[in-house]
Design a protein around this motif. Structure first.
Motif, mmCIF file in Angstrom:
data_model
loop_
_atom_site.group_PDB
_atom_site.id
_atom_site.type_symbol
_atom_site.label_atom_id
_atom_site.label_comp_id
_atom_site.label_asym_id
_atom_site.label_seq_id
_atom_site.Cartn_x
_atom_site.Cartn_y
_atom_site.Cartn_z
ATOM 1 N N LEU A 1 10.401 7.282 3.371
ATOM 2 C CA LEU A 1 9.946 6.935 4.731
ATOM 3 C C LEU A 1 10.952 6.124 5.555
ATOM 4 O O LEU A 1 10.611 5.641 6.627
ATOM 5 N N TYR B 1 0.782 -1.235 0.000
ATOM 6 C CA TYR B 1 0.000 0.000 0.000
ATOM 7 C C TYR B 1 0.817 1.290 0.000
ATOM 8 O O TYR B 1 0.262 2.350 -0.223
ATOM 9 N N CYS B 2 2.078 1.231 0.329
ATOM 10 C CA CYS B 2 2.838 2.484 0.471
ATOM 11 C C CYS B 2 3.941 2.647 -0.571
ATOM 12 O O CYS B 2 4.241 3.755 -0.994
ATOM 13 N N ILE C 1 3.881 18.036 -4.462
ATOM 14 C CA ILE C 1 4.911 17.940 -3.434
ATOM 15 C C ILE C 1 5.752 16.698 -3.721
ATOM 16 O O ILE C 1 5.255 15.757 -4.347
ATOM 17 N N VAL D 1 -5.064 5.857 1.597
ATOM 18 C CA VAL D 1 -4.868 4.656 0.789
ATOM 19 C C VAL D 1 -5.393 3.381 1.454
ATOM 20 O O VAL D 1 -5.546 2.354 0.816
ATOM 21 N N ARG E 1 9.133 11.806 13.097
ATOM 22 C CA ARG E 1 7.788 12.112 13.577
ATOM 23 C C ARG E 1 7.429 11.422 14.886
ATOM 24 O O ARG E 1 6.545 11.859 15.598
ATOM 25 N N ASN F 1 -4.799 19.207 5.700
ATOM 26 C CA ASN F 1 -4.638 19.496 4.270
ATOM 27 C C ASN F 1 -3.520 18.687 3.608
ATOM 28 O O ASN F 1 -2.920 19.137 2.628
ATOM 29 N N ALA F 2 -3.221 17.510 4.136
ATOM 30 C CA ALA F 2 -2.197 16.646 3.538
ATOM 31 C C ALA F 2 -2.608 16.293 2.114
ATOM 32 O O ALA F 2 -3.793 16.115 1.824
ATOM 33 N N PRO G 1 7.591 12.191 0.467
ATOM 34 C CA PRO G 1 8.787 11.936 1.288
ATOM 35 C C PRO G 1 9.200 10.465 1.358
ATOM 36 O O PRO G 1 8.357 9.576 1.329
ATOM 37 N N MET H 1 -1.823 13.556 0.689
ATOM 38 C CA MET H 1 -1.878 12.093 0.534
ATOM 39 C C MET H 1 -3.327 11.619 0.674
ATOM 40 O O MET H 1 -4.007 12.002 1.604
ATOM 41 N N PRO H 2 -3.797 10.806 -0.293
ATOM 42 C CA PRO H 2 -5.148 10.252 -0.136
ATOM 43 C C PRO H 2 -5.143 9.158 0.936
ATOM 44 O O PRO H 2 -4.086 8.661 1.302
ATOM 45 N N HIS I 1 5.951 5.907 -1.804
ATOM 46 C CA HIS I 1 7.047 6.230 -0.874
ATOM 47 C C HIS I 1 8.226 5.267 -1.013
ATOM 48 O O HIS I 1 8.085 4.072 -0.791
ATOM 49 N N TYR J 1 -1.671 9.648 12.592
ATOM 50 C CA TYR J 1 -1.833 10.075 11.192
ATOM 51 C C TYR J 1 -2.609 9.027 10.391
ATOM 52 O O TYR J 1 -3.527 9.348 9.645
ATOM 53 N N LEU J 2 -2.266 7.759 10.586
ATOM 54 C CA LEU J 2 -2.874 6.707 9.765
ATOM 55 C C LEU J 2 -4.291 6.325 10.202
ATOM 56 O O LEU J 2 -4.984 5.620 9.483
ATOM 57 N N TRP K 1 2.819 9.757 16.523
ATOM 58 C CA TRP K 1 2.373 10.666 15.462
ATOM 59 C C TRP K 1 1.958 9.839 14.248
ATOM 60 O O TRP K 1 0.897 10.052 13.658
ATOM 61 N N ILE L 1 11.317 8.011 8.829
ATOM 62 C CA ILE L 1 10.179 8.847 9.240
ATOM 63 C C ILE L 1 9.817 8.642 10.722
ATOM 64 O O ILE L 1 9.392 9.577 11.399
HETATM 65 C C1 HEC Z 1 -0.793 7.765 -3.865
HETATM 66 C C2 HEC Z 1 0.516 8.053 -3.286
HETATM 67 C C3 HEC Z 1 0.715 7.708 -1.831
HETATM 68 C C4 HEC Z 1 0.593 6.476 -1.247
HETATM 69 C C5 HEC Z 1 0.206 5.154 -1.897
HETATM 70 C C6 HEC Z 1 0.946 6.655 0.149
HETATM 71 N N1 HEC Z 1 1.288 7.957 0.376
HETATM 72 FE FE1 HEC Z 1 1.974 8.723 2.133
HETATM 73 N N2 HEC Z 1 2.123 10.559 1.284
HETATM 74 C C7 HEC Z 1 1.824 10.861 -0.022
HETATM 75 C C8 HEC Z 1 1.999 12.294 -0.217
HETATM 76 C C9 HEC Z 1 1.746 13.044 -1.530
HETATM 77 C C10 HEC Z 1 2.443 12.826 1.015
HETATM 78 C C11 HEC Z 1 2.768 14.282 1.341
HETATM 79 C C12 HEC Z 1 1.624 14.842 2.146
HETATM 80 C C13 HEC Z 1 1.774 16.324 2.446
HETATM 81 O O1 HEC Z 1 2.789 16.691 3.080
HETATM 82 O O2 HEC Z 1 0.905 17.080 2.051
HETATM 83 C C14 HEC Z 1 2.496 11.704 1.942
HETATM 84 C C15 HEC Z 1 2.878 11.830 3.259
HETATM 85 C C16 HEC Z 1 3.026 10.773 4.142
HETATM 86 C C17 HEC Z 1 3.505 10.901 5.488
HETATM 87 C C18 HEC Z 1 3.845 12.179 6.196
HETATM 88 C C19 HEC Z 1 5.269 12.520 6.042
HETATM 89 C C20 HEC Z 1 5.568 13.777 6.766
HETATM 90 O O3 HEC Z 1 6.280 13.716 7.768
HETATM 91 O O4 HEC Z 1 5.105 14.838 6.361
HETATM 92 C C21 HEC Z 1 3.517 9.641 6.020
HETATM 93 C C22 HEC Z 1 3.947 9.235 7.405
HETATM 94 C C23 HEC Z 1 3.023 8.741 4.998
HETATM 95 N N3 HEC Z 1 2.737 9.470 3.868
HETATM 96 C C24 HEC Z 1 2.867 7.393 5.173
HETATM 97 C C25 HEC Z 1 2.310 6.547 4.229
HETATM 98 C C26 HEC Z 1 2.065 5.144 4.480
HETATM 99 C C27 HEC Z 1 2.400 4.409 5.761
HETATM 100 C C28 HEC Z 1 1.505 4.657 3.343
HETATM 101 C C29 HEC Z 1 1.003 3.248 3.113
HETATM 102 C C30 HEC Z 1 -0.098 2.835 3.944
HETATM 103 C C31 HEC Z 1 1.414 5.741 2.386
HETATM 104 N N4 HEC Z 1 1.906 6.887 2.964
HETATM 105 C C32 HEC Z 1 0.933 5.634 1.079
HETATM 106 C C33 HEC Z 1 1.426 9.984 -1.003
HETATM 107 C C34 HEC Z 1 1.159 8.634 -0.806
#
Ligand code: HEC
Length: 246
Positions: free
Chosen positions: A110, A49-50, A105, A152, A117, A146-147, A108, A149-150, A54, A125-126, A121, A113
């Protein structure tokens, strides 16, 4: 000296209050880095999923396999989902430029991370994504407002909406405060199952930010045992030496 201590205390308090003001952390991760099963489950969720967005540029597949007690075949079959090689870094195909175009953006990396964080945190967040029509992708997040990231993992958690209230403080300023979540669509998991899945995922991120922690934790009981034995011996020696001192 006293002044320095006071200055350090003030700095500490200021950074703490800034951290608290920035993000909404309302749940603790309670993850257990010594549980290999939990780390394996977390790694699986991460790869599925990530990893689409990332990278984990400072981590390699073979290192993860070794630390999680998996053979090369097991690792390649269950956790390497791209055409990457066993010895490769955990990189992604998306370039930073594409990322900027799609998400506005650079998504980042991970690897560390959990250090940046903290696990609580990450856990908050999740679990704190909610549906928000005002956002371009339809999602918002309490912990990182306002992140881009959707959510997921929405199919597991289901969809929740957030309710806010307006409060007026003593100076007459209005603040919007979070009241509660309302579950609007059930997910494939119960809330407890979802939290366990997130706990495993955060556990994997915690491990990844410092793989040596596993070794440290494994040695810890032996070190403590040695220290206690040594203290005991030193004490016996002292009793023996001081027997004739009056
Ligand atoms: C479709 C693309 C996408 C997927 C898949 C995704 N992310 Fe993200 N994620 C993002 C984006 C874009 C950001 C930046 C968000 C922002 O700062 O506005 C982000 C930000 C984050 C951050 C915050 C980082 C920070 O310190 O600002 C974390 C933690 C994170 N994601 C964890 C995950 C995890 C765990 C998964 C899997 C479950 C995941 N993401 C799946 C796109 C994604």
């Amino acid at each position: 000296m006293k002044k320095i201590v006071l200055l350090l205390l003030a700095l500490g308090a200021a950074s703490l209050s800034m951290a608290a003001g920035d993000s909404f952390v309302n749940e603790k991760a309670h993850n257990n880095i010594r549980s290999t099963d939990s780390l394996r489950r977390g790694a699986k969720t991460y790869m599925n999923y990530c990893m689409g967005c990332h990278s984990m540029d400072y981590q390699r597949y073979n290192r993860v396999a070794k630390d999680l007690g998996l053979t090369e075949d097991e690792m390649m079959a269950s956790l390497v989902l791209t055409d990457a090689k066993y010895t490769d870094k955990m990189e992604i195909v998306m370039t930073p430029e594409q990322s900027k175009t799609w998400f506005g953006i650079a998504v980042p990396d991970l690897t560390v991370i959990a250090k940046a964080r903290g696990v609580d945190w990450l856990f908050s967040y999740l679990v704190n994504f909610y549906q928000d029509e005002k956002q371009a992708n339809g999602w918002n997040n309490l912990t990182l407002p306002n992140a881009s990231m959707p959510h997921v993992l929405w199919e597991m958690q289901g969809i929740q909406k957030a309710h806010f209230e307006t409060e007026t403080d003593a100076e007459g300023n209005e603040h919007t405060v979070f009241k509660n979540f309302e579950q609007v669509t059930e997910g494939s998991m119960s809330q407890e199952e979802y939290r366990n899945t997130v706990r495993d995922l955060v556990n994997f991120l915690d491990y990844s930010s410092e793989p040596a922690k596993l070794i440290r934790m494994a040695y810890a009981p032996w070190v403590l045992l040695f220290v206690s034995l040594f203290t005991f011996l030193a004490y016996m020696l002292k009793v023996n030496y001081f027997r004739d001192v009056h």
